[in-house]
Each structure stands twice: as C-alpha cells, then as structure tokens.
Design a protein around this motif. Sequence first.
Motif, PDB file in Angstrom:
ATOM      1  N   ALA A 199     -27.419 -30.394  24.944  1.00  0.00           N
ATOM      2  CA  ALA A 199     -26.129 -30.464  24.257  1.00  0.00           C
ATOM      3  C   ALA A 199     -24.987 -30.661  25.247  1.00  0.00           C
ATOM      4  O   ALA A 199     -24.041 -31.417  24.981  1.00  0.00           O
ATOM      5  CB  ALA A 199     -25.909 -29.202  23.425  1.00  0.00           C
ATOM      6  N   CYS A 200     -25.056 -29.986  26.393  1.00  0.00           N
ATOM      7  CA  CYS A 200     -24.022 -30.141  27.413  1.00  0.00           C
ATOM      8  C   CYS A 200     -23.997 -31.562  27.951  1.00  0.00           C
ATOM      9  O   CYS A 200     -22.920 -32.156  28.129  1.00  0.00           O
ATOM     10  CB  CYS A 200     -24.242 -29.150  28.555  1.00  0.00           C
ATOM     11  SG  CYS A 200     -23.687 -27.477  28.202  1.00  0.00           S
ATOM     12  N   TYR A 201     -25.158 -32.121  28.196  1.00  0.00           N
ATOM     13  CA  TYR A 201     -25.215 -33.483  28.706  1.00  0.00           C
ATOM     14  C   TYR A 201     -24.685 -34.474  27.677  1.00  0.00           C
ATOM     15  O   TYR A 201     -23.860 -35.347  28.002  1.00  0.00           O
ATOM     16  CB  TYR A 201     -26.650 -33.842  29.095  1.00  0.00           C
ATOM     17  CG  TYR A 201     -26.789 -35.227  29.690  1.00  0.00           C
ATOM     18  CD1 TYR A 201     -26.325 -35.505  30.966  1.00  0.00           C
ATOM     19  CD2 TYR A 201     -27.366 -36.262  28.963  1.00  0.00           C
ATOM     20  CE1 TYR A 201     -26.433 -36.776  31.515  1.00  0.00           C
ATOM     21  CE2 TYR A 201     -27.488 -37.536  29.501  1.00  0.00           C
ATOM     22  CZ  TYR A 201     -27.020 -37.791  30.780  1.00  0.00           C
ATOM     23  OH  TYR A 201     -27.130 -39.057  31.316  1.00  0.00           O
ATOM     24  N   ALA A 202     -25.110 -34.323  26.436  1.00  0.00           N
ATOM     25  CA  ALA A 202     -24.658 -35.225  25.382  1.00  0.00           C
ATOM     26  C   ALA A 202     -23.150 -35.111  25.179  1.00  0.00           C
ATOM     27  O   ALA A 202     -22.451 -36.123  24.996  1.00  0.00           O
ATOM     28  CB  ALA A 202     -25.397 -34.927  24.076  1.00  0.00           C
ATOM     29  N   GLY A 203     -22.629 -33.893  25.217  1.00  0.00           N
ATOM     30  CA  GLY A 203     -21.193 -33.696  25.054  1.00  0.00           C
ATOM     31  C   GLY A 203     -20.399 -34.299  26.190  1.00  0.00           C
ATOM     32  O   GLY A 203     -19.331 -34.896  25.974  1.00  0.00           O
ATOM     33  N   ALA A 204     -20.902 -34.150  27.407  1.00  0.00           N
ATOM     34  CA  ALA A 204     -20.221 -34.727  28.568  1.00  0.00           C
ATOM     35  C   ALA A 204     -20.229 -36.251  28.506  1.00  0.00           C
ATOM     36  O   ALA A 204     -19.232 -36.906  28.825  1.00  0.00           O
ATOM     37  CB  ALA A 204     -20.873 -34.245  29.856  1.00  0.00           C
ATOM     38  N   LEU A 229     -37.135 -33.591  33.567  1.00  0.00           N
ATOM     39  CA  LEU A 229     -35.890 -34.083  32.990  1.00  0.00           C
ATOM     40  C   LEU A 229     -34.929 -32.936  32.702  1.00  0.00           C
ATOM     41  O   LEU A 229     -33.735 -33.028  32.991  1.00  0.00           O
ATOM     42  CB  LEU A 229     -36.181 -34.854  31.699  1.00  0.00           C
ATOM     43  CG  LEU A 229     -34.953 -35.306  30.903  1.00  0.00           C
ATOM     44  CD1 LEU A 229     -34.124 -36.302  31.703  1.00  0.00           C
ATOM     45  CD2 LEU A 229     -35.383 -35.905  29.561  1.00  0.00           C
ATOM     46  N   ILE A 230     -35.435 -31.841  32.150  1.00  0.00           N
ATOM     47  CA  ILE A 230     -34.557 -30.747  31.743  1.00  0.00           C
ATOM     48  C   ILE A 230     -33.926 -30.046  32.942  1.00  0.00           C
ATOM     49  O   ILE A 230     -32.856 -29.441  32.826  1.00  0.00           O
ATOM     50  CB  ILE A 230     -35.311 -29.748  30.833  1.00  0.00           C
ATOM     51  CG1 ILE A 230     -34.349 -29.057  29.863  1.00  0.00           C
ATOM     52  CG2 ILE A 230     -36.123 -28.753  31.637  1.00  0.00           C
ATOM     53  CD1 ILE A 230     -33.675 -29.983  28.879  1.00  0.00           C
ATOM     54  N   ASP A 231     -34.561 -30.127  34.111  1.00  0.00           N
ATOM     55  CA  ASP A 231     -33.964 -29.572  35.325  1.00  0.00           C
ATOM     56  C   ASP A 231     -32.978 -30.549  35.971  1.00  0.00           C
ATOM     57  O   ASP A 231     -32.039 -30.128  36.655  1.00  0.00           O
ATOM     58  CB  ASP A 231     -35.052 -29.209  36.341  1.00  0.00           C
ATOM     59  CG  ASP A 231     -35.714 -27.884  36.027  1.00  0.00           C
ATOM     60  OD1 ASP A 231     -35.139 -27.093  35.261  1.00  0.00           O
ATOM     61  OD2 ASP A 231     -36.823 -27.643  36.548  1.00  0.00           O
ATOM     62  N   TYR A 232     -33.198 -31.845  35.758  1.00  0.00           N
ATOM     63  CA  TYR A 232     -32.318 -32.853  36.355  1.00  0.00           C
ATOM     64  C   TYR A 232     -31.024 -33.026  35.560  1.00  0.00           C
ATOM     65  O   TYR A 232     -29.957 -33.269  36.142  1.00  0.00           O
ATOM     66  CB  TYR A 232     -33.053 -34.188  36.448  1.00  0.00           C
ATOM     67  CG  TYR A 232     -32.263 -35.292  37.100  1.00  0.00           C
ATOM     68  CD1 TYR A 232     -31.783 -35.167  38.400  1.00  0.00           C
ATOM     69  CD2 TYR A 232     -31.991 -36.480  36.415  1.00  0.00           C
ATOM     70  CE1 TYR A 232     -31.049 -36.181  39.000  1.00  0.00           C
ATOM     71  CE2 TYR A 232     -31.272 -37.504  37.012  1.00  0.00           C
ATOM     72  CZ  TYR A 232     -30.799 -37.345  38.303  1.00  0.00           C
ATOM     73  OH  TYR A 232     -30.075 -38.356  38.892  1.00  0.00           O
ATOM     74  N   LEU A 233     -31.095 -32.887  34.247  1.00  0.00           N
ATOM     75  CA  LEU A 233     -29.916 -33.146  33.417  1.00  0.00           C
ATOM     76  C   LEU A 233     -28.686 -32.332  33.819  1.00  0.00           C
ATOM     77  O   LEU A 233     -27.568 -32.878  33.793  1.00  0.00           O
ATOM     78  CB  LEU A 233     -30.245 -32.909  31.939  1.00  0.00           C
ATOM     79  CG  LEU A 233     -31.066 -33.990  31.242  1.00  0.00           C
ATOM     80  CD1 LEU A 233     -31.299 -33.607  29.783  1.00  0.00           C
ATOM     81  CD2 LEU A 233     -30.386 -35.356  31.326  1.00  0.00           C
ATOM     82  N   PRO A 234     -28.804 -31.045  34.189  1.00  0.00           N
ATOM     83  CA  PRO A 234     -27.589 -30.326  34.587  1.00  0.00           C
ATOM     84  C   PRO A 234     -26.865 -30.947  35.779  1.00  0.00           C
ATOM     85  O   PRO A 234     -25.643 -30.830  35.883  1.00  0.00           O
ATOM     86  CB  PRO A 234     -28.098 -28.919  34.915  1.00  0.00           C
ATOM     87  CG  PRO A 234     -29.321 -28.765  34.086  1.00  0.00           C
ATOM     88  CD  PRO A 234     -29.963 -30.132  34.102  1.00  0.00           C
ATOM     89  N   THR A 235     -27.594 -31.611  36.664  1.00  0.00           N
ATOM     90  CA  THR A 235     -26.930 -32.260  37.796  1.00  0.00           C
ATOM     91  C   THR A 235     -26.100 -33.443  37.320  1.00  0.00           C
ATOM     92  O   THR A 235     -25.047 -33.741  37.879  1.00  0.00           O
ATOM     93  CB  THR A 235     -27.945 -32.743  38.856  1.00  0.00           C
ATOM     94  OG1 THR A 235     -28.648 -33.903  38.404  1.00  0.00           O
ATOM     95  CG2 THR A 235     -28.951 -31.648  39.194  1.00  0.00           C
TER      96      THR A 235
END
Length: 209
Positions: free
Chosen positions: A13-18, A138-144
């Motif tokens: 959700a954070c990635y999509a929102g950004a 993927l789920i660990d990379y997305l926050p970066t």
Amino acid sequence: MDINPVDAEAVRACYAGAAQAFMELSGRVPPQAWTRQALGEWDVRALTGHTSRALTTVEAYLGSPATGELVPGPVEYFLTVRGATSPDAIAQRGRETGEALGEDPAAAVREVVQRVTALVRNTPDDALVATPAGAMTLIDYLPTRTFELAVHTMDLARAVGLPPPASLTPALAASLELAGAIGSRLPSAGELLLLLTGRTGLPENLSVL
C-alpha cells in the motif's frame, strides 16, 4: 526475512500510494517548469526521470536472474549500496532518464506508474529481485523504492512550489521509520539523533519532539 500478510499489505500500500503521489504531482508540473532548477545538477525533468527509476528498477530487476544469498531487508540494502555509485554517475543517469521521458514527461510517468504497479500487484511477495546489493524478495525490496519515491516526490514538490499529494502520507511515515533504522546503524547515529531533535542543523523549532 519473513513478512506476515499484514506487513506485506502495508508495504504494498505504501509503494502504491507513493507511486500514485508521484504520478499526480508530475501531472501538475506546469509546462514551463520542466527546465527549472530542481535538485543539485538536475532540472525538474531530470529529477522526474531519476524518480521514475523507483518504478522501472522494480520491473527490470524482476526480469533479471537473482541468485545467491538473500539480502535480509531494506536496511541492509541501503547499507550495502551506500556510496557505491559516484554522484556524477547518478547525476548523468538522472539526466538521461529525464530526456527519455520524451515530449510529454507527465504522460510517460503515468504510463510507467500504471504498468509497474500492475506488475507489482500480480507478483508474489517472495518473487526474487536482482538488486545491486544482491538478491532480495520483492516485499523486502519495495520499501527501498517507496523511500526513493517519497524523498524525491518531496523534492519535486519543493522544486515546482506545489504541496505533495495526500497519497504520499503513508510512504512518508514508512520512510521516516526506515531512515531511522538505517541511521541507527551508522557511526553518525548520535549526530543524527541530535539533528532530529532540533539540537543542530535544522531551522528553529523543527524537531521530532
């Protein structure tokens, strides 16, 4: 790193929102502002191009073979790549990516956001990504990438004198947490804490306290 479904949902959700915030803001850049000075050597176009790499790298790295021991998380990723690329190389890459956006940068950003967010939605959390730091899920990379989108969308908002879209808010919170986790692992952790609490380096009254 094991991520429970609630955490994974929040990361996505954070990635999509950004990504949405970046797309919204780039769509509001006045036509005459693309050549305006933005950040360091970059004009608004180059900054936008650099920011778009927080999307295109996900796509490219998912399409590359990822082998070897997994990088355990976003903090370790940033500690590994910190200082690995020269500022000149980063600046040049931003300019090149900005030029590649073509005659309508906002439309190019919109297409990239729609394409990559759809790819992310349809890719499992544990899909492997071949990053510069090594293989990651993927789920660990997305926050970066959320971090990059959050920081540079704020840069873009400042450059064009517009408020950041509300959809960026969750990414800002997540990125502050990540920045704190990275900072705590650096030799300058004490100085960073003083900075955040308004002791030094920040305008008067700007503090987390």
